[in-house]
Enzyme design. Structure first.
Site, mmCIF file in Angstrom:
data_model
loop_
_atom_site.group_PDB
_atom_site.id
_atom_site.type_symbol
_atom_site.label_atom_id
_atom_site.label_comp_id
_atom_site.label_asym_id
_atom_site.label_seq_id
_atom_site.Cartn_x
_atom_site.Cartn_y
_atom_site.Cartn_z
ATOM 1 N N HIS A 268 -2.078 -1.321 0.348
ATOM 2 C CA HIS A 268 -3.042 -0.657 -0.551
ATOM 3 C C HIS A 268 -4.219 -1.616 -0.710
ATOM 4 C CE1 HIS A 268 -4.500 2.021 -3.508
ATOM 5 N NE2 HIS A 268 -3.657 1.817 -4.517
ATOM 6 N N HIS A 307 -5.480 5.727 7.356
ATOM 7 C CA HIS A 307 -5.527 6.172 5.967
ATOM 8 C C HIS A 307 -4.670 7.415 5.825
ATOM 9 C CE1 HIS A 307 -7.044 7.229 2.028
ATOM 10 N NE2 HIS A 307 -7.475 5.982 1.960
ATOM 11 N N ASP A 363 -11.308 -1.045 3.523
ATOM 12 C CA ASP A 363 -10.955 -2.470 3.440
ATOM 13 C C ASP A 363 -11.317 -3.247 4.690
ATOM 14 O OD1 ASP A 363 -9.964 -2.520 0.877
ATOM 15 O OD2 ASP A 363 -8.071 -1.653 1.517
HETATM 16 N N1 CMC Z 1 -2.020 0.055 12.830
HETATM 17 C C1 CMC Z 1 -1.236 0.558 13.818
HETATM 18 N N2 CMC Z 1 -0.590 1.718 13.733
HETATM 19 C C2 CMC Z 1 -0.734 2.428 12.596
HETATM 20 C C3 CMC Z 1 -1.530 1.980 11.532
HETATM 21 C C4 CMC Z 1 -2.203 0.743 11.681
HETATM 22 N N3 CMC Z 1 -2.986 0.261 10.726
HETATM 23 N N4 CMC Z 1 -1.501 2.887 10.524
HETATM 24 C C5 CMC Z 1 -0.691 3.861 10.948
HETATM 25 N N5 CMC Z 1 -0.230 3.593 12.184
HETATM 26 C C6 CMC Z 1 0.630 4.442 13.026
HETATM 27 C C7 CMC Z 1 2.064 4.409 12.541
HETATM 28 O O1 CMC Z 1 2.810 3.393 13.194
HETATM 29 C C8 CMC Z 1 2.520 5.796 12.926
HETATM 30 O O2 CMC Z 1 2.756 5.807 14.309
HETATM 31 P P1 CMC Z 1 3.999 6.660 14.920
HETATM 32 O O3 CMC Z 1 3.649 8.086 14.611
HETATM 33 O O4 CMC Z 1 4.015 6.323 16.354
HETATM 34 O O5 CMC Z 1 5.215 6.197 14.179
HETATM 35 C C9 CMC Z 1 1.309 6.671 12.661
HETATM 36 O O6 CMC Z 1 0.192 5.776 12.830
HETATM 37 C C10 CMC Z 1 1.265 7.282 11.265
HETATM 38 O O7 CMC Z 1 1.428 6.230 10.309
HETATM 39 P P2 CMC Z 1 2.026 6.414 8.852
HETATM 40 O O8 CMC Z 1 2.621 5.128 8.409
HETATM 41 O O9 CMC Z 1 2.894 7.647 8.813
HETATM 42 O O10 CMC Z 1 0.723 6.723 8.031
HETATM 43 P P3 CMC Z 1 0.614 6.698 6.459
HETATM 44 O O11 CMC Z 1 -0.316 7.772 6.092
HETATM 45 O O12 CMC Z 1 1.954 6.705 5.806
HETATM 46 O O13 CMC Z 1 -0.021 5.247 6.149
HETATM 47 C C11 CMC Z 1 -1.534 3.541 5.687
HETATM 48 C C12 CMC Z 1 -1.316 5.055 5.727
HETATM 49 C C13 CMC Z 1 -2.929 3.255 5.113
HETATM 50 C C14 CMC Z 1 -0.497 2.886 4.752
HETATM 51 C C15 CMC Z 1 -1.401 2.961 7.134
HETATM 52 O O14 CMC Z 1 -2.375 3.529 7.984
HETATM 53 C C16 CMC Z 1 -1.476 1.441 7.176
HETATM 54 O O15 CMC Z 1 -0.444 0.785 6.994
HETATM 55 N N6 CMC Z 1 -2.711 0.853 7.388
HETATM 56 C C17 CMC Z 1 -2.874 -0.577 7.375
HETATM 57 C C18 CMC Z 1 -3.011 -1.045 5.934
HETATM 58 C C19 CMC Z 1 -4.355 -0.689 5.352
HETATM 59 O O16 CMC Z 1 -5.405 -0.874 5.953
HETATM 60 N N7 CMC Z 1 -4.327 -0.179 4.093
HETATM 61 C C20 CMC Z 1 -5.540 0.173 3.347
HETATM 62 C C21 CMC Z 1 -5.665 1.629 3.140
HETATM 63 S S1 CMC Z 1 -7.280 2.104 2.509
HETATM 64 C C22 CMC Z 1 -7.438 1.422 0.959
HETATM 65 C C23 CMC Z 1 -6.309 1.699 0.023
HETATM 66 O O17 CMC Z 1 -5.720 2.768 0.004
HETATM 67 O O18 CMC Z 1 -6.044 0.810 -0.781
#
Ligand code: CMC
Length: 428
Positions: A268, A307, A363
């Site tokens: 987050h 996201h 971010d």
């Molecule tokens: N790098 C590589 N792969 C990713 C990433 C990433 N940053 N984010 C998602 N994926 C992949 C994930 O492995 C999955 O692949 P597969 O379908 O093959 O298993 C697919 O994309 C969907 O991911 P998810 O975990 O189901 O997506 P989510 O909506 O639950 O997670 C997130 C959203 C923001 C937590 C995630 O994208 C992430 O961990 N990003 C990196 C951390 C980050 O930058 N966070 C800041 C978010 S914006 C500001 C805030 O909210 O505070």
């Protein structure tokens, strides 16, 4: 038959149920009538991480993740970032309308006159270890602030709410600055109400009694816009915590302490800190392709990418790229920017990221700007929290005014043991 309904056929029993649709949702409780046996609990939905569950009706922030649209109370984020300022946006988020000239002046005056913190809190900040993380100090301070005001039990009272809103928005920069100065062993600077909100923060962080000290207006403006971009983002993890704790009628300081703790996590608000660590680890733009390969193998995630809601682009990231130009003109370019640009370039064209709709989020660039402005990495999430404070407060206020809201209490799918008898220790 009404068309605004959903017909559900339970194939276990052959029975059919008609469930109302309102605002593209069905009331989850309508599923409870769906049972095989009269003694059954009835159907629930299973939604870990609340990916498809609306927990409230809200009029604060609208996001269209596919189109990359973000509106605060109907106003596009781009217009607010360009034409408004953070305190005005805070007022808009909390009270629903842009203030008149008189209201805006009074609001700014009131916030600026709630910036001093109780001396006991200043002393408590001193009790933290020299290397305490400033985000932990902020989380702790919010909790401590709840001990100072006796009227908090009455938080359904709007006058009580309004007073705490002023106190929290006014005092948070002071707490953040004191936490920073404690960390670097410098005396605290008390707030200066002649400066703008962001300029006052920079002053409290930096001022060392230089006779020619002035806050750089470009940096103050950039920080103000960054605060606007972070000010609300509807039902994200920390806001959901603010609402969850608030729903038990706990005071807003305790609720916000919990919300800030949720923000601290690297998935987050902690992501901006994680982005910087990642860029330093990559070290050079030439190492980007091999790093991306490791991400694709699932070794780790690309921080600052992806996201839950935005699946096209994050409109905040676009505005931030422009701010970066303004800031780098003052500070000189950040060497990590080259690595960030190379990473963005590779990721935006790589099938893995395109297929999963992973784009730079807010971010990705904010950390690079904060670093160029001289903030240590562990202050990044604190800055996010300062920006998000009006959003948390607006959501908390809306929750308390919503007659449909009840104490948050999710259900679970129990998969543990059936009832069994206790086994005495000597028989195990
Ligand atoms: N790098 C590589 N792969 C990713 C990433 C990433 N940053 N984010 C998602 N994926 C992949 C994930 O492995 C999955 O692949 P597969 O379908 O093959 O298993 C697919 O994309 C969907 O991911 P998810 O975990 O189901 O997506 P989510 O909506 O639950 O997670 C997130 C959203 C923001 C937590 C995630 O994208 C992430 O961990 N990003 C990196 C951390 C980050 O930058 N966070 C800041 C978010 S914006 C500001 C805030 O909210 O505070």
């Amino acid at each position: 038959m009404s068309t605004n309904t959903l017909t559900i056929v339970d194939n276990r029993t052959g029975k059919s149920y008609e469930v109302p649709i309102e605002h593209e949702t069905i009331p989850a409780i309508a599923l409870r009538q769906i049972k095989v046996n009269p003694d059954d609990f009835g159907l629930m939905t299973y939604d870990p991480g609340y990916g498809n569950t609306a927990s409230c009706k809200s009029s604060i922030t609208y996001i269209d993740g596919d189109k990359g649209i973000l509106l605060y109370r109907g106003y596009p984020i781009e217009q607010l970032a360009e034409q408004s300022n953070f305190l005005e946006v805070a007022y808009l988020l909390i009270y629903g309308e842009l203030p008149t000239k008189e209201r805006r002046a009074k609001w700014e005056y009131d916030v600026h006159h709630h910036t001093f913190i109780h001396e006991n809190l200043a002393r408590m900040l001193e009790a933290f270890r020299y290397d305490a993380h400033p985000m932990s100090m902020l989380i702790g301070s919010l909790s401590i602030m709840s001990t100072f005001y006796s009227e908090l039990k009455d938080c359904r009272n709007q006058a009580v709410q309004d007073k705490q809103i002023l106190r929290i928005i006014g005092k948070l920069p002071t707490v953040a600055a004191f936490a920073y100065r404690h960390r670097i062993g410098r005396p605290y600077n008390y707030p200066n109400s002649t400066l703008t909100y962001a300029a006052n923060l920079l002053y409290m962080l930096d001022y060392m009694h230089q006779s020619d000290y002035e806050v750089n207006p470009v940096l103050a403006k950039a920080l103000d816009v960054l605060f606007i971009l972070h000010a609300d983002h509807e039902q994200n993890c920390s806001t959901a915590v603010m609402r969850n704790i608030g729903s038990s009628l706990a005071d807003p300081y305790s609720a916000m302490s919990g919300a800030a703790a949720a923000l601290f996590g690297p998935l987050h608000g902690g992501a901006n800190e994680a982005v910087l660590k990642m860029l330093k680890e990559i070290g050079d733009a030439k190492n980007v392709p091999s790093y991306v390969e490791r991400v694709k193998k699932g070794e780790f995630r690309l921080m600052g990418f992806g996201h839950r809601v935005y699946k096209n682009y994050d409109p905040r990231a676009r505005i931030i790229k422009k701010i970066a130009d303004d800031v780098f003109e003052v500070t000189g370019s950040n060497p990590l920017l080259d690595i960030a640009l190379a990473l963005e370039e590779v990721a935006l064209h790589d099938e893995y990221f395109v297929e999963r709709k992973l784009y730079p989020n807010v971010d990705f660039y904010s950390g690079i700007i904060y670093q160029a402005m001289g903030f240590p990495v562990d202050m990044f999430t604190v800055l996010f929290a300062l920006g998000r404070a009006p959003g948390w407060l607006a959501q908390w206020r809306e929750l308390l005014m919503d007659p449909e809201q009840r104490i948050a209490r999710p259900r679970q799918v129990y998969l543990g043991s059936d009832k069994r008898d206790y086994v005495p220790l000597d028989q195990r």
